[in-house]
Design an enzyme around this catalytic site. Structure first.
Site, mmCIF file in Angstrom:
data_model
loop_
_atom_site.group_PDB
_atom_site.id
_atom_site.type_symbol
_atom_site.label_atom_id
_atom_site.label_comp_id
_atom_site.label_asym_id
_atom_site.label_seq_id
_atom_site.Cartn_x
_atom_site.Cartn_y
_atom_site.Cartn_z
ATOM 1 N N HIS A 97 0.857 -1.182 0.000
ATOM 2 C CA HIS A 97 0.000 0.000 0.000
ATOM 3 C C HIS A 97 0.893 1.232 0.000
ATOM 4 O O HIS A 97 1.495 1.561 1.025
ATOM 5 C CB HIS A 97 -0.907 0.009 1.242
ATOM 6 C CG HIS A 97 -1.939 -1.060 1.255
ATOM 7 N ND1 HIS A 97 -3.024 -1.061 0.399
ATOM 8 C CD2 HIS A 97 -2.061 -2.177 2.025
ATOM 9 C CE1 HIS A 97 -3.769 -2.137 0.642
ATOM 10 N NE2 HIS A 97 -3.204 -2.822 1.618
ATOM 11 N N HIS A 121 -0.915 -6.822 -5.124
ATOM 12 C CA HIS A 121 -1.048 -8.037 -4.326
ATOM 13 C C HIS A 121 -0.472 -9.210 -5.105
ATOM 14 O O HIS A 121 -0.699 -9.340 -6.312
ATOM 15 C CB HIS A 121 -2.530 -8.296 -4.015
ATOM 16 C CG HIS A 121 -2.822 -9.689 -3.547
ATOM 17 N ND1 HIS A 121 -3.458 -10.618 -4.356
ATOM 18 C CD2 HIS A 121 -2.565 -10.312 -2.378
ATOM 19 C CE1 HIS A 121 -3.584 -11.756 -3.678
ATOM 20 N NE2 HIS A 121 -3.045 -11.607 -2.494
ATOM 21 N N VAL A 136 1.427 -16.852 -3.930
ATOM 22 C CA VAL A 136 1.712 -18.164 -4.512
ATOM 23 C C VAL A 136 1.634 -19.189 -3.389
ATOM 24 O O VAL A 136 2.122 -18.946 -2.283
ATOM 25 C CB VAL A 136 3.094 -18.206 -5.203
ATOM 26 C CG1 VAL A 136 3.047 -17.474 -6.530
ATOM 27 C CG2 VAL A 136 4.189 -17.612 -4.336
#
Length: 305
Positions: free
Chosen positions: A97, A107, A110
């Site tokens: 952010h 964003h 995995v």
């Protein structure tokens, strides 16, 4: 894939990925991350957190490795036959952010799941998506081109498939627009066997820096005022709504009894529900929602600055 070899390879990669991403974002900002480890009966995790940096208001890169006797409902929407079976899960999740309203939020996630049933079953998931407060066509094109390039060696059809899934997944039903400009998203992925599927996950994780950091460098010094900042905080409210209402990752973490702080670190440190619009220019919302937060083929758009 042997029962031990698969998870061992994945955990080694994920831990290395966390270290590499932490180093790159720290170098970009000039501030250090601090370590926030956690441990519970489910497993353990390590969060690397940067707060109130020069560029990033919050950046969090979290690694987790958990196991339990019952797979939560949020993880079995497409595999109902696995509901309630023992499982193991590991992953890296990243959220950024920024301070400057003209630098987009990003964003990345995995992950790998495997069941501890009589016949072990495994699958991968993940992706990355971009959420700008102020849209720039050239930034959207760059991000999607990097996503396409990362996946191309593993199947020409993957980008289009994963992009469509991303557009579908990150749609705020109650707002009737997407969370951001999309990217790629996949889940329950085991195509081609373990080695091939794991290669796709690595391609996504390894493409983050090329996809995102040039956008940060381009926009980080853009001048902004109180109205721009108000618009950013207002758009962050939509991010919060998605994460708390619809996100399967958040639901999985909370349903499984995971560490709440580690799960909710993806939230922005500040957000605003500015219903009267007194702290922002409402035209910024109109432009964003009509021109950027609807699914588009970003690879074939006319640039703007």
């Amino acid at each position: 894939m042997s029962d031990e070899q698969g998870p061992t390879q994945v955990t080694a990669y994920l831990q290395d990925l966390q270290q590499r991403l932490t180093a790159k974002l720290s170098a970009c900002d000039g501030a250090d991350f601090f370590l926030q480890p956690w441990q519970s009966e489910l497993g353990s995790g390590k969060g690397m957190i940067l707060e109130q940096g020069q560029v990033f208001e919050r950046a969090a890169i979290s690694y987790s490795h958990v196991a339990a006797a019952r797979l939560p409902d949020a993880a079995t929407q497409k595999r109902p036959e696995l509901a309630g079976v023992p499982y193991e899960a590991m992953g890296v999740s990243l959220i950024v952010h920024p301070q400057n309203p003209f630098v987009p939020t990003i964003h990345l996630n995995v992950r790998m799941f495997s069941t501890r049933s009589e016949k072990p079953i495994w699958w991968f998931g993940g992706g990355m998506d971009l959420t700008p407060a102020y849209g720039f066509v050239e930034d959207c094109k760059h991000f999607h081109a990097c996503c396409q390039a990362a996946l191309a060696p593993h199947g020409k059809e993957l980008y289009a498939k994963f992009k469509a899934r991303c557009d579908e997944y990150f749609y705020l039903k109650h707002r009737q627009h997407n969370r951001g400009i999309g990217g790629i998203f996949f889940d329950d992925y085991d195509v081609g066997g373990f080695a091939a599927a794991f290669a796709v996950v690595r391609a996504v994780g390894d493409s983050f820096a090329k996809a995102y950091l040039p956008l940060v460098e381009k926009r980080r010094n853009t001048e902004y005022g109180a109205k721009h900042r108000g618009h950013l905080l207002h758009r962050r409210s939509r991010y919060v709504e998605f994460n708390l209402i619809q996100d399967r990752g958040t639901m999985f973490g909370l349903q499984s009894g995971g560490n709440a702080d580690a799960i909710l670190v993806s939230m922005p440190p500040l957000a605003s529900w500015d219903l009267r619009g007194s702290q922002r220019d409402k035209r910024d919302d109109e432009i964003l929602e009509t021109e950027y937060l609807q699914p588009r083929n970003w690879l074939h758009q006319t640039d703007n600055s």
